[in-house]
Design an enzyme around this catalytic site. Structure first.
Site, short mmCIF file in Angstrom:
data_model
loop_
_atom_site.label_atom_id
_atom_site.label_comp_id
_atom_site.label_asym_id
_atom_site.label_seq_id
_atom_site.Cartn_x
_atom_site.Cartn_y
_atom_site.Cartn_z
N CYS A 1 0.82 -1.22 0.00
CA CYS A 1 0.00 0.00 0.00
C CYS A 1 0.86 1.26 0.00
O CYS A 1 1.99 1.27 0.44
CB CYS A 1 -0.88 0.02 1.24
SG CYS A 1 -1.90 -1.43 1.41
N GLU B 1 17.86 -16.05 -10.91
CA GLU B 1 17.44 -14.67 -11.10
C GLU B 1 16.79 -14.47 -12.46
O GLU B 1 15.75 -13.81 -12.58
CB GLU B 1 18.61 -13.72 -10.90
CG GLU B 1 18.30 -12.26 -11.13
CD GLU B 1 17.19 -11.72 -10.24
OE1 GLU B 1 16.80 -12.38 -9.26
OE2 GLU B 1 16.65 -10.64 -10.57
N TRP C 1 -2.96 -2.49 -1.66
CA TRP C 1 -2.56 -3.81 -2.16
C TRP C 1 -3.25 -4.78 -1.21
O TRP C 1 -2.91 -4.89 -0.03
CB TRP C 1 -1.05 -3.97 -2.10
CG TRP C 1 -0.52 -5.19 -2.76
CD1 TRP C 1 -0.22 -5.37 -4.08
CD2 TRP C 1 -0.22 -6.45 -2.12
NE1 TRP C 1 0.25 -6.64 -4.28
CE2 TRP C 1 0.25 -7.33 -3.12
CE3 TRP C 1 -0.32 -6.92 -0.81
CZ2 TRP C 1 0.65 -8.64 -2.85
CZ3 TRP C 1 0.07 -8.22 -0.54
CH2 TRP C 1 0.54 -9.07 -1.55
N ASN D 1 -1.15 1.23 6.01
CA ASN D 1 -0.30 0.28 5.30
C ASN D 1 0.21 -0.70 6.35
O ASN D 1 0.80 -0.30 7.35
CB ASN D 1 0.87 0.99 4.61
CG ASN D 1 1.80 -0.01 3.91
OD1 ASN D 1 1.41 -1.15 3.65
ND2 ASN D 1 3.02 0.40 3.64
N GLY D 2 -0.02 -1.98 6.11
CA GLY D 2 0.45 -2.99 7.06
C GLY D 2 -0.61 -4.06 7.27
O GLY D 2 -1.57 -4.16 6.51
N LYS E 1 12.92 -13.19 -13.09
CA LYS E 1 12.62 -12.04 -13.96
C LYS E 1 11.55 -12.42 -14.99
O LYS E 1 10.57 -11.72 -15.20
CB LYS E 1 13.89 -11.57 -14.67
CG LYS E 1 14.88 -10.87 -13.78
CD LYS E 1 14.58 -9.41 -13.54
CE LYS E 1 13.96 -9.00 -12.27
NZ LYS E 1 14.26 -9.60 -11.02
N ARG F 1 4.47 0.90 -6.15
CA ARG F 1 4.46 0.00 -4.98
C ARG F 1 3.52 -1.17 -5.18
O ARG F 1 3.57 -2.14 -4.45
CB ARG F 1 4.09 0.78 -3.72
CG ARG F 1 5.08 1.86 -3.32
CD ARG F 1 4.53 2.74 -2.23
NE ARG F 1 4.39 2.04 -0.98
CZ ARG F 1 5.39 1.93 -0.06
NH1 ARG F 1 6.55 2.50 -0.31
NH2 ARG F 1 5.22 1.27 1.06
N LYS G 1 6.29 -3.52 -5.08
CA LYS G 1 7.73 -3.22 -5.13
C LYS G 1 8.41 -3.51 -3.80
O LYS G 1 9.52 -4.00 -3.77
CB LYS G 1 7.94 -1.75 -5.49
CG LYS G 1 9.41 -1.35 -5.59
CD LYS G 1 10.13 -2.15 -6.66
CE LYS G 1 11.60 -1.83 -6.74
NZ LYS G 1 12.30 -2.75 -7.67
N HIS H 1 17.78 -35.91 -12.39
CA HIS H 1 17.20 -36.53 -11.19
C HIS H 1 15.71 -36.27 -11.10
O HIS H 1 15.14 -36.19 -10.01
CB HIS H 1 17.94 -36.00 -9.95
CG HIS H 1 19.40 -36.33 -9.99
ND1 HIS H 1 19.89 -37.56 -9.65
CD2 HIS H 1 20.46 -35.60 -10.40
CE1 HIS H 1 21.21 -37.57 -9.82
NE2 HIS H 1 21.57 -36.40 -10.27
N GLU I 1 8.07 -13.14 -13.27
CA GLU I 1 7.33 -12.06 -12.60
C GLU I 1 6.82 -11.01 -13.57
O GLU I 1 5.83 -10.35 -13.28
CB GLU I 1 8.16 -11.42 -11.49
CG GLU I 1 9.37 -10.66 -11.92
CD GLU I 1 10.10 -10.06 -10.71
OE1 GLU I 1 9.44 -9.61 -9.77
OE2 GLU I 1 11.33 -10.05 -10.73
#
Ligand code: AGP
Length: 605
Positions: free
Chosen positions: A2, A476, A75, A99-100, A480, A28, A600, A499, A483
């Site tokens: 948020c 990584e 969010w 926010n939280g 990328k 964000r 973010k 395996h 996402e």
């Protein structure tokens, strides 16, 4: 996560300033937005599901001349993204944005329901708002700071609140615990905001509100109080980022801009740290083991650090996922050094891991980009990456600057252990001098990345294969791609495929294989051939130009990259993976800078 912006203005422009601030907080991540304006003696709420543009359409039908307003991008954590659950929430005489996560919201809600309170939304935030209102109604002297403090004593979890009370419409009250909040100062009015990006168009002056501190904000004054409600003086900070850094400056996406900023960022970082011996007072060589703790890409950067610390400085390193680390049995001893890596410096799990490491007596170093962030303020020592604001949710320059700092720390440790020979130091120094050109050259190869993206963009699944440090780069690269293009991929240690998961390889399955470690090159190539033999479509990335005549035996597309010293090679190798992900996401029509469901900075656990 948020975003919050509150503004108490000397003019009647609070709505416009808050909406503009919310747009600067879009990066964000959010799924609904809202604003509360206070004018003509009352509070008006405007909320909308979806983008801020939907909220603006609502506001365009209104004549609003408010001098105080609070706004929020949500969010969703508790309750689906919709207008009812959007903030601000209003109960009784209290209007609030948050926010939280309120961890005991059910307990509080049941208490309030028993006391006749009714709820409209399914959010934890409305419960917090109702509880503050409950305490306010019970309060005899209506001292707002006391009301908020008393309520927060019973509220458990993480929060950054901005609050307006009906009987004080020109004042914004703010407090925080674990979620970030700053107080912006300007000649035209004062702010509460989640981060500096929300207010840089108006001011670069701000106060960092610490945990359990309170702010009383009006258009011409800001008062800060400590946990005991004693008025305190605070240092005024000046943001070293400019508003233009939060703009795309001609690039189609922030991610592409930030990819292209990497040569400059990395070059400046090395020049800043390579010669400057005293950026760290902790003697890394004094420690027997290092725990590197982080999330996501920061954790992947930590894995690069592991290989480099172990290969070059012979210091054992364990790389830990912060959300696991914070709950595991700790084996920290006085000879354990804990390094927390975080671009935002606000990731809840990484902050919690830092606190746990300190509780167990570990010395802590933070590698952080956002100056003044919670992690940077709580670690024993902080090394800033100074990469500038990173707006795209998918980190690029944030990650590479973390990797660059780690390579500096490895050299630091080697020097302290007297095992840094001049030949290596001189080679690194020579290559640092050319790193900007080398990285730029790799970036400026878009037609190759477009060709690769075209080859993979419609596939369901994709594998990244590599050994040693190349395996961590695969992790990584896979993240990328996932996402931002929403395409499923898996990163595998090349030797591990046999395996189990080689069973998934079928005709045309894309495999992006990386081989830059000369000692593992042959092994990796034989693993690649195993996939090729089963129909894989192989994209081969290598710095080994001695095997050119054999590439076509096992690869459909070959991408050769410059060979640099092992300490710096990851900074080169990751660039094609960033750009392949970018071009693929672009072809798939994805929201590259704000991928669905992502934020973010994950300031909640
Ligand atoms: C990476 O592209 C993601 N944005 C995510 O994995 C990120 O690296 C992670 O959330 C950690 O964030 P931090 O560096 O701000 O702590």
């Amino acid at each position: 996560m948020c975003g919050i912006i509150g503004y108490s203005s000397k003019k009647k422009n609070a709505k416009d300033v808050v909406i503009a601030g919310l747009k600067n907080l879009e990066y964000r991540g959010y799924d609904s937005a809202g604003i509360a304006t206070s004018e003509n003696g009352k509070i008006n709420l405007y909320k909308a599901k979806g983008k801020i543009a939907v909220l603006e359409d609502k506001l365009n039908n209104e004549v609003i001349n408010a001098s105080t307003a609070i706004g929020h991008t949500r969010w969703a954590t508790h309750g689906e993204p919709n207008e009812t659950n959007a903030h601000p929430h209003r109960v009784g005489n209290v209007t609030l944005v948050h926010n939280g996560i309120i961890e005991n919201y059910i307990e509080l809600k049941n208490f309030l329901l028993k006391n006749g309170v009714t709820f409209n939304s399914s959010t934890d935030t409305e419960v917090a708002c109702a509880y503050i209102n409950y305490i306010y109604q019970k309060s005899e002297n209506k001292n707002k700071l006391q009301v908020i403090s008393t309520a927060c004593d019973e509220i458990r979890g993480s929060y950054a609140f901005s609050i307006i009370f009906d009987d004080e419409l020109d004042t914004i009250y703010a407090t925080r615990k674990d979620s970030p909040l700053i107080i912006g100062l300007s000649d035209d009015g004062n702010f509460a905001a989640s981060d500096i990006s929300a207010i840089l168009d108006y001011t670069n002056k701000y106060i960092l509100l610490e945990h359990d501190e309170f702010a009383k904000i009006t258009c011409d004054d800001v008062e800060i109080y400590n946990k005991n409600l004693e008025k305190i003086d605070k240092e005024i900070m000046f943001a070293n980022w400019s508003a233009t850094e939060y703009k795309k400056n001609g690039y189609e996406h922030f991610m592409l801009k930030e990819i292209n900023e990497q040569p400059e960022v990395i070059s400046k970082l090395f020049n800043n740290y390579f010669e400057n011996e005293d950026y760290l007072s902790i003697n890394i060589a004094d420690y027997d083991t290092i725990h590197i703790v982080a999330c996501g890409s920061a954790m992947h950067a930590g894995m690069i650090g592991k290989y480099l610390f172990e290969n070059f400085a012979s210091i054992p390193v364990s790389v830990e996922i912060a959300s696991e680390y914070r709950y595991k049995k700790q084996l920290i001893t006085p000879s354990t050094l804990v390094i927390i890596i975080s671009q935002s410096g606000e990731t809840a799990d990484s902050l919690a891991a830092l606190r746990i490491a300190k509780e167990h007596g570990a010395k802590t170093i933070a590698i952080v980009n956002v100056v003044g962030s919670s992690i940077s303020r709580e670690a024993d020592e902080t090394i800033y990456t100074y990469a500038g604001p990173e707006i795209a949710v998918a980190t690029t320059k944030g990650y590479t600057s973390q990797v660059a700092i780690l390579s500096m720390l490895v050299l630091n440790a080697m020097k302290q252990k007297n095992i840094l020979d001049d030949s290596l130091k001189n080679k690194v120094q020579e290559e640092i001098g050319k790193i900007k050109e080398v990285l730029s050259k790799v970036i400026d190869n878009s037609e190759k990345y477009i060709k690769i993206a075209s080859a993979i963009k419609d596939k369901e699944h994709l594998f990244f294969l590599g050994r040693g440090i190349d395996y961590t780069l695969c992790l990584e690269g896979s993240l990328k791609l996932k996402e931002i293009s929403y395409m499923h991929s898996e990163a595998y240690a090349a030797g591990e495929l046999k395996h189990g998961t080689i069973s998934l390889i079928e005709e045309g399955t894309p495999v992006i294989a990386i081989a830059t470690d000369k000692t593992l090159y042959e092994k990796t190539v034989s693993n690649i051939k195993e996939t090729k033999a089963r129909g894989a479509y192989v994209i081969f990335i290598t710095n080994n130009d001695e095997d050119v005549e054999n590439y076509n035996d096992f690869a459909d597309i070959v991408l050769t990259i410059p060979k640099v010293t092992e300490l710096l090679q990851p900074l080169v190798t990751i660039l094609p993976l960033q750009l392949i992900a970018y071009e693929t996401a672009k072809m798939r029509g994805c929201d590259i800078d704000k991928p669905k469901n992502l934020a973010k900075s994950v300031t909640v656990e």
